[in-house]
Motif scaffolding. Structure first.
Motif, mmCIF file in Angstrom:
data_model
loop_
_atom_site.group_PDB
_atom_site.id
_atom_site.type_symbol
_atom_site.label_atom_id
_atom_site.label_comp_id
_atom_site.label_asym_id
_atom_site.label_seq_id
_atom_site.Cartn_x
_atom_site.Cartn_y
_atom_site.Cartn_z
ATOM 1 N N ASN A 413 0.976 -1.479 0.365
ATOM 2 C CA ASN A 413 0.184 -0.011 0.653
ATOM 3 C C ASN A 413 0.728 1.510 0.240
ATOM 4 O OD1 ASN A 413 -3.557 -0.186 0.286
ATOM 5 N ND2 ASN A 413 -1.934 -1.865 1.150
ATOM 6 N N GLY A 414 2.342 1.501 -0.347
ATOM 7 C CA GLY A 414 2.779 2.311 -0.425
ATOM 8 C C GLY A 414 3.367 3.214 0.883
ATOM 9 N N ILE A 415 3.177 2.693 2.008
ATOM 10 C CA ILE A 415 3.326 2.876 3.276
ATOM 11 C C ILE A 415 4.581 3.001 3.483
ATOM 12 C CG2 ILE A 415 2.979 2.944 5.943
ATOM 13 C CD1 ILE A 415 -0.048 2.021 4.552
ATOM 14 N N LEU A 416 5.181 1.390 2.757
ATOM 15 C CA LEU A 416 7.061 1.209 3.467
ATOM 16 C C LEU A 416 7.151 0.931 2.064
ATOM 17 C CD1 LEU A 416 6.053 -1.853 5.680
ATOM 18 C CD2 LEU A 416 7.007 0.218 6.464
ATOM 19 N N ASN A 417 8.340 1.588 1.843
ATOM 20 C CA ASN A 417 9.070 1.387 0.554
ATOM 21 C C ASN A 417 11.006 1.023 0.599
ATOM 22 O OD1 ASN A 417 10.395 3.638 1.020
ATOM 23 N ND2 ASN A 417 8.696 4.693 -0.202
ATOM 24 N N TYR A 466 5.727 8.158 8.942
ATOM 25 C CA TYR A 466 6.314 7.462 7.598
ATOM 26 C C TYR A 466 4.492 8.359 7.396
ATOM 27 C CZ TYR A 466 9.805 4.078 7.897
ATOM 28 O OH TYR A 466 10.737 3.584 8.884
ATOM 29 N N GLY A 467 4.186 9.235 8.152
ATOM 30 C CA GLY A 467 2.783 9.965 7.823
ATOM 31 C C GLY A 467 1.342 8.472 7.403
ATOM 32 N N PHE A 472 -6.201 3.189 8.214
ATOM 33 C CA PHE A 472 -6.235 2.122 7.643
ATOM 34 C C PHE A 472 -5.502 0.830 8.688
ATOM 35 C CE2 PHE A 472 -3.564 0.023 4.143
ATOM 36 C CZ PHE A 472 -4.924 -0.702 3.812
ATOM 37 N N LEU A 473 -4.412 1.831 9.581
ATOM 38 C CA LEU A 473 -3.170 0.560 10.027
ATOM 39 C C LEU A 473 -3.298 -0.031 10.986
ATOM 40 C CD1 LEU A 473 0.020 2.258 10.511
ATOM 41 C CD2 LEU A 473 -0.334 1.652 8.674
ATOM 42 N N SER A 474 -4.944 0.830 11.828
ATOM 43 C CA SER A 474 -5.609 0.309 13.082
ATOM 44 C C SER A 474 -6.773 -0.835 12.649
ATOM 45 C CB SER A 474 -6.296 1.483 13.613
ATOM 46 O OG SER A 474 -7.236 0.781 14.364
#
Lengths: 717, 65
Positions: A413-417, A466-467, A472-474
């Motif tokens: 989902n682009g939260i990490l790269n 990472y803002g 969504f994370l929850s």
């Protein structure tokens, strides 16, 4: 580090002598306290009140931990304890599954009491050495080994070099070191952890025991909640126990004849029926992998879905061919269910032990589902190898798996790269990345250290650094109370959502597993029905951890005539077996109702312990929406027919001409409301306030109106 | 129309227990089938027929992990 080096560097810090004594009716009547900081070693008497109210096992663990800590104690304070206890029935050899050890500590993941159980020999050997429980407190300056010599009656604290060693090596070395000869190795039990426990919050405790058939050590794990992390934080490298041997009457039961009779009946049942039922002796708990898939319950891709086209590649039949067959693989003497399977002579393909041939314990269902389908990995050898490294590095496979699934979804989902993961391409199904992550945890390096914090802390970190969208994370972070979910998809079973959420330690299925009763059988349709099940099953299953039993012989096998009983799901004949075995060992005369009350006392004590530590109320019983329904459009649309039908049937809502977002919103409101109503019903059934606090009346009714508990109730009601 | 696990279920009159199990993908090894409150033994699944208005329960005996 080799054993010779350890041996040369060993330095005796303290030696304590005690009188050996026989066990009487399942109890030794004393516990052992060891402070690794002050080197204080003492014996404590077990009073009748402790036995009556707390029984043993997890009950004893919670009792001693309560005495040791205050409201402000955190997991890494020296006051925190690790308490290990078997229970009054633990160590009998007549009935299958009677060798469990229960471990209790304040968890680095949840900041509350954690309990986890393990097979192997340690708990029974502790009792045979003269102690109903072991309390480990304090924090050593340098690494220590505690050696309990139940042959000579000595306890020693030995200083050893400050270096981590992985369990498959260390357990073997210690067994070799402390055994007099080959024959004596079966009399040694070791608890230790591995290299990753120091660098993560999900360290487990390995229970090493010697397998005389394989002529090598085997491992069972107290996996959940970071107990190994606490162990290493205390600078304990291992606890070793040695006994003179195992006999069938070590517990000095009052009625050995009854034990023999019930045991023989049960062994015959297993012998006659296991092959046509769950095949526990062939493949253990992994027998249900493809069953879960067929019923849309096998978590795949961080619990998004319940089935996958490639599940056949990791089915129980595939693993059956990989684990050694026709070997009576019990993890305690006399267990004919023998589900502790192992893949022998497995050649490792990655990591520091690449090229070595090892025995891998498992896989158990949780490992196959967690390290496999939930990561989008359908390679059985990769699952086995991840399983091996989790064990030897000292990582809880369930938490590792669920955390890795979480970061894989974050990555997609682009939260990490790659920049944030240090180059790891953490997409679902990327075996190489999963291996690198686990090896980083062992080395305490890179992104592995961040993942090793656990999902709760990762969520905070990803939002801050990472803002990321906290909502969504929850929704997708499958943790509750700080503990990662175990590996069942509960979306379509409200009762199982309660089975995960309305628990004491967090979302582990060992309290209640009601998916089939609820979702498939539709046996508990009303909130009251579900609440009754969420009362009975958690209490019944709690009892195993009080007395030293394994749960599996209860319902992974059933008598031939079970189908003709009034309540086949409870396996009434086995419930009566447990009552009879308990009475035969202890001389008590409980019935099946008192069995539940014994559990209720400890269960309510644990709930109030949580509340005392600042948790354990209604707000802490909420679960992430991924556990309750579709978070993403992809999930909804993959089961659109099912969800659309539910909107019509349950809400009279016409899904025609509605967007997926609109339908998801309505479904979400409905499911959240259902969970709240279930929570109301369960709290009412358990005798708690609507905020989840056990009432003084309930405690009085149970005979648990202890002043320290009433004080907590008073503060919170 | 029959009742299957307390839910309305459309099926052909005269369907056998074996066919019903197959249709629903009830593959688990430990299922107890009740037809109008009476246990149907596995060896009789193929010969036992189900008719409209019947109450069938297929109780999966699993309480997990």
């Amino acid at each position: 580090m080799n054993m010779e080096k350890i041996n040369l560097a060993r330095k005796l810090i303290k030696e304590y002598h005690y009188d050996l004594k026989a066990i009487d009716k399942g109890y030794t009547g004393r516990t052992l306290y060891v402070n690794v900081g002050s080197h204080d070693i003492k014996e404590k008497s077990v009073t009748q009140l402790i036995k009556d109210k707390f029984i043993g096992g997890k009950g004893f663990g919670l009792y001693y931990l309560w005495q040791a800590v205050t409201e402000s104690t955190r997991w890494n304070d020296p006051e925190n304890e690790i308490v290990i206890s078997s229970g009054p029935v633990g160590g009998i050899t007549q009935y299958p599954g009677s060798g469990k050890s229960l471990v209790v500590t304040l968890s680095p993941l949840t900041d509350m009491p954690m309990d986890s159980n393990a097979g192997g020999y340690f708990g029974p050997y502790l009792k045979f050495s003269g102690f109903d429980a072991l309390e480990l407190q304090g924090k050593a300056d340098k690494d220590v080994i505690i050696f309990i010599n139940g042959v000579k009656g000595t306890i020693s604290i030995e200083e050893v070099p400050n270096e981590d060693i992985d369990t498959h090596i260390f357990g073997e070395q210690l067994t070799e070191l402390y055994a007099d000869n080959e024959e004596d190795k079966r009399n040694i039990a070791v608890i230790s952890t591995g290299t990753a426990a120091r660098h993560t919050n999900i360290g487990l405790l390995n229970f090493t025991f010697y397998d005389v058939r394989r002529k090598g050590t085997r491992l069972k794990q107290a996996g959940r909640g970071g107990i190994g992390t606490v162990f290493r934080d205390k600078h304990i490298k291992a606890v070793v126990i040695k006994v003179a041997g195992v006999k069938g009457n070590e517990n000095h039961p009052v009625d050995k004849l009854t034990l023999n009779k019930i045991g023989i009946k049960m062994h015959k049942e297993i012998h006659d029926l296991d092959n046509s039922q769950n095949r526990m002796r062939q493949i253990g708990t992994a027998n249900i992998i493809e069953v879960m898939d067929q019923y849309d319950l096998l978590p795949t891709h961080n619990y998004k879905f319940g089935a996958h086209k490639d599940t056949y590649k990791i089915s129980s039949r595939v693993f059956t061919a990989k684990v050694t067959q026709n070997s009576p693989d019990g993890c305690w003497f006399g267990c004919s269910l023998a589900c502790a399977k192992a893949a022998d002579h497995f050649e490792l393909k990655t990591g520091p032990y690449k090229g070595e041939k090892v025995s891998i314990d498992g896989p158990e269902y949780e490992n196959a589902a967690g390290l496999g389908s939930n990561l989008g990995i359908f390679d059985p050898d990769a699952i086995l190898e991840l399983n091996f490294y989790c064990d030897t590095y000292g990582l809880d496979t369930i938490s590792f798996a669920t955390m890795t699934a979480f970061v894989m979804e974050c990555y997609e989902n682009g939260i990490l790269n790659k920049e944030r993961t240090g180059g790891l391409e953490l997409t679902f199904g990327n075996i190489e990345a999963a291996f690198e992550l686990i090896h980083q945890m062992s080395r305490g390096e890179g992104f592995g250290k961040i993942v090793g914090m656990g999902i709760r802390k990762m969520k905070e970190y990803f939002v801050k650094e990472y803002g990321a969208d906290p909502k969504f994370l929850s929704d997708i972070g499958m943790e509750q109370k700080g503990l990662e979910f175990s590996e069942y998809l509960p979306k379509e079973s409200l009762a199982q959502q309660g089975g995960y959420g309305l628990t004491n330690k967090g979302p582990q299925h060992d309290e209640a597993w009601l998916i089939f009763m609820d979702m498939v059988n539709n046996q508990i349709p009303t909130f009251e029905d579900k609440a009754e099940a969420l009362h009975y099953y958690p209490m019944f299953r709690t009892w195993f951890g009080l007395v030293g039993f394994c749960k599996l012989p209860w319902n992974d096998i059933a008598p031939a005539n079970n189908k003709f009983t009034d309540e086949p799901a409870k396996i009434p004949e086995h419930v009566q077996n447990y009552v009879d075995v308990y009475n035969a060992v202890t001389g008590m005369s409980i019935d099946k109702h008192e069995l539940i009350r014994q559990s209720e006392r400890v269960y309510n004590f644990q709930r109030l312990f949580n509340i005392r530590m600042g948790y354990g109320k209604r707000i802490h019983d909420k679960i992430p929406y991924r556990a309750m329904g579709p978070v993403t459009m992809e999930e909804y649309e993959s089961r659109q027919e099912r969800y659309d039908r539910q909107l019509v049937e349950h809400l009279g809502y016409d899904p025609a001409n509605k967007t997926t977002e609109e339908k998801m919103k309505v479904l979400r409101e409905y499911r959240l409301d259902q969970y709240e109503k279930l929570t109301d019903a369960v709290y009412k059934r358990r005798g708690w306030t609507m905020d989840g606090v056990p009432t003084a009346e309930k405690l009085q009714e149970l005979g648990m109106d202890l002043p320290e508990l009433l004080e907590v109730v008073k503060k919170h009601v | 129309m029959i009742k299957l696990n307390n839910r309305d279920y459309e099926c052909q009159d005269g369907i056998t227990v074996e066919e019903l199990m197959k249709l629903n993908n009830f593959t688990y090894a430990r299922i107890i089938v009740y037809l109008n409150g009476e246990v149907v033994l596995p060896e009789n699944y193929a010969s036992t027929t189900i008719h409209h208005g019947d109450d069938v329960k297929a109780i999966h005996l699993m309480a997990g992990g």
